[in-house]
Design a protein around this motif. Structure first.
Motif, PDB file in Angstrom:
ATOM      1  N   GLU A 323      43.289  41.573  33.030  1.00  0.00           N
ATOM      2  CA  GLU A 323      41.878  41.358  32.720  1.00  0.00           C
ATOM      3  C   GLU A 323      41.029  42.526  33.204  1.00  0.00           C
ATOM      4  N   ALA A 324      41.379  43.082  34.363  1.00  0.00           N
ATOM      5  CA  ALA A 324      40.626  44.224  34.897  1.00  0.00           C
ATOM      6  C   ALA A 324      40.789  45.449  34.014  1.00  0.00           C
ATOM      7  N   LEU A 336      36.254  45.691  20.904  1.00  0.00           N
ATOM      8  CA  LEU A 336      37.376  44.932  21.476  1.00  0.00           C
ATOM      9  C   LEU A 336      38.665  45.285  20.747  1.00  0.00           C
ATOM     10  N   VAL A 337      38.577  45.509  19.448  1.00  0.00           N
ATOM     11  CA  VAL A 337      39.768  45.895  18.683  1.00  0.00           C
ATOM     12  C   VAL A 337      40.329  47.222  19.195  1.00  0.00           C
ATOM     13  N   ARG A 351      40.993  38.966  23.140  1.00  0.00           N
ATOM     14  CA  ARG A 351      39.849  38.052  23.031  1.00  0.00           C
ATOM     15  C   ARG A 351      39.956  36.933  24.067  1.00  0.00           C
ATOM     16  N   SER A 352      41.184  36.434  24.282  1.00  0.00           N
ATOM     17  CA  SER A 352      41.393  35.400  25.298  1.00  0.00           C
ATOM     18  C   SER A 352      41.104  35.946  26.694  1.00  0.00           C
ATOM     19  N   GLN A 353      41.577  37.173  26.972  1.00  0.00           N
ATOM     20  CA  GLN A 353      41.312  37.787  28.275  1.00  0.00           C
ATOM     21  C   GLN A 353      39.825  38.038  28.471  1.00  0.00           C
ATOM     22  N   ALA A 359      33.813  34.586  32.125  1.00  0.00           N
ATOM     23  CA  ALA A 359      33.675  33.445  33.032  1.00  0.00           C
ATOM     24  C   ALA A 359      33.684  33.892  34.490  1.00  0.00           C
ATOM     25  N   LYS A 360      34.568  34.825  34.832  1.00  0.00           N
ATOM     26  CA  LYS A 360      34.714  35.240  36.229  1.00  0.00           C
ATOM     27  C   LYS A 360      33.585  36.159  36.690  1.00  0.00           C
ATOM     28  N   LEU A 361      33.010  36.931  35.765  1.00  0.00           N
ATOM     29  CA  LEU A 361      31.927  37.844  36.133  1.00  0.00           C
ATOM     30  C   LEU A 361      30.546  37.236  35.903  1.00  0.00           C
TER      31      LEU A 361
END
Length: 380
Positions: A323-324, A336-337, A351-353, A359-361
């Motif tokens: 994710e990072a 994103l692509v 997209r899932s990541q 959510a985390k940020l």
């Protein structure tokens, strides 16, 4: 002539001047003059800030009163309310002042009362952020008549979408070839100015000439080498794709979105930049003696800065290593692509990541994430 055809023709003419400026930083004045000539009623201005150099470079402009520019550089640029809009907008996305922060909403500010109101009717602007990463910011602004603002933006946005990536490539080439802004020494060639691996190639990556670092990279053979018919053969397929796309675009291929994302090859990460070399620029790279094709590109490979520090800080927010890595690519310079392609993962996985990163940020949009990541990198 339709709007699309007009934008294409104007962009092509401006593009020739941009390619010249890539190999001669003094020629950005000509680029601004071409924009002003081809887009009547517009005052263009280019601003480039490089924190590594510790200064903002002088504004390059056309049509403006020099006194207005001088007062902006001395004071009003620092209190410009539109700066927040520029910083929060992803790169290569056109901005229009009357949609994002209308001039009427600024009447109470010092910026409007003492500076903007004195420009006559030229109180609206359309612009595009070309670069916003690693402490660098580059913005093209097109000032125009407030009374015609709604009509002007669509016309100007179409041109900016076409010339934006080309301008970014030219600015990156200036940085690679003219880090101190110095002109060429007597007898010096363009490739002698480039510390990074650089190659003059044809559209299909046939090698014409290389910089010293380029020859060293070819000799090592672990990243790329020269194969049959003098074509550059790239071992990593993603790096090969990035070089092929950039060379084709620089030689007149179909426009692409923005700069290609970094490509990781083993322990190193590479950024690919390419510009077209017009026939009258070949003397700059010392190739007048060669029977070279009509279309040539200068392709520069630059080792990207290590990102481990950013990954460590993102881990403190609970992001996984995967994710990072994705988050650090989402600084507004790629989609994103493109980020998924650089990482070698499927778009659905990215997209899932990205949802987990949001959510985390505690962010909800890619533009918010881009600002977060840029600030993180600036503190690295």
């Amino acid at each position: 002539m339709g709007e699309a055809e007009h934008a294409q023709r104007v962009s092509a003419e401006i593009g020739l001047a941009i390619d010249h400026a890539a190999c001669d930083p003094a020629a950005w004045d000509t680029v601004m003059a071409e924009i002003g000539r081809l887009l009547p009623g517009v005052w263009p201005v280019l601003q480039v800030v490089d924190a590594a150099a510790g200064t903002g470079l002088p504004l390059v402009y056309w049509g403006w009163d020099p006194a207005a520019v001088a007062s902006y550089e001395a004071h009003y640029g620092a209190v410009n309310p539109w700066i927040s809009v520029i910083l929060s907008t992803p790169t290569m996305m056109s901005m229009h002042s009357e949609e994002r922060m209308p001039a009427s909403s600024l009447r109470h500010t010092e910026f409007y009362a003492d500076w903007l109101s004195r420009l006559g009717g030229m109180k609206a602007s359309s612009g595009v952020k070309l670069i916003d990463a690693d402490g660098r910011l580059a913005v093209l602004n097109l000032q125009h008549d407030l009374a015609r603002a709604s009509r002007e933006h669509g016309r100007l946005a179409a041109v900016m979408e076409r010339i934006g990536p080309r301008m970014r490539r030219a600015i990156e080439t200036n940085r690679a070839c003219f880090p101190a802004g110095a002109a060429f020494a007597a007898g010096e060639t363009l490739l002698e100015r480039v510390a990074d691996p650089a190659f003059v190639v044809t559209r299909d990556l046939r090698l014409v000439e290389a910089s010293r670092a380029g020859h060293a990279l070819l000799a090592a053979g672990d990243v790329l080498r020269v194969g049959a018919l003098d074509r550059i053969q790239v071992r990593d397929p993603r790096l090969a794709g990035a070089m092929a796309r950039e060379a084709a675009l620089a030689c007149g291929g179909a426009p692409a979105g923005g700069m290609p994302g970094p490509v990781r090859v083993g322990a190193e990460t590479w950024q690919v930049t390419a510009i077209g070399l017009r026939q009258d620029l070949r003397g700059v790279v010392g190739m007048a003696r060669l029977l070279a094709p009509d279309q040539l590109a200068l392709v520069v490979l630059r080792r990207a800065a290590a990102e481990s520090g950013g990954q460590d800080r993102l881990a403190q927010f609970g992001l996984s290593p995967a994710e990072a890595r994705l988050a650090l690519l989402m600084d507004g310079s790629r989609s994103l692509v493109q980020a998924a392609e650089s990482l070698g993962i499927r778009h659905e996985t990215a997209r899932s990541q990205l949802r987990q990163v949001f959510a985390k940020l505690g962010v909800s949009r890619q533009s918010e994430l881009a600002v977060f990541i840029l600030r993180l990198k600036d503190r690295a």
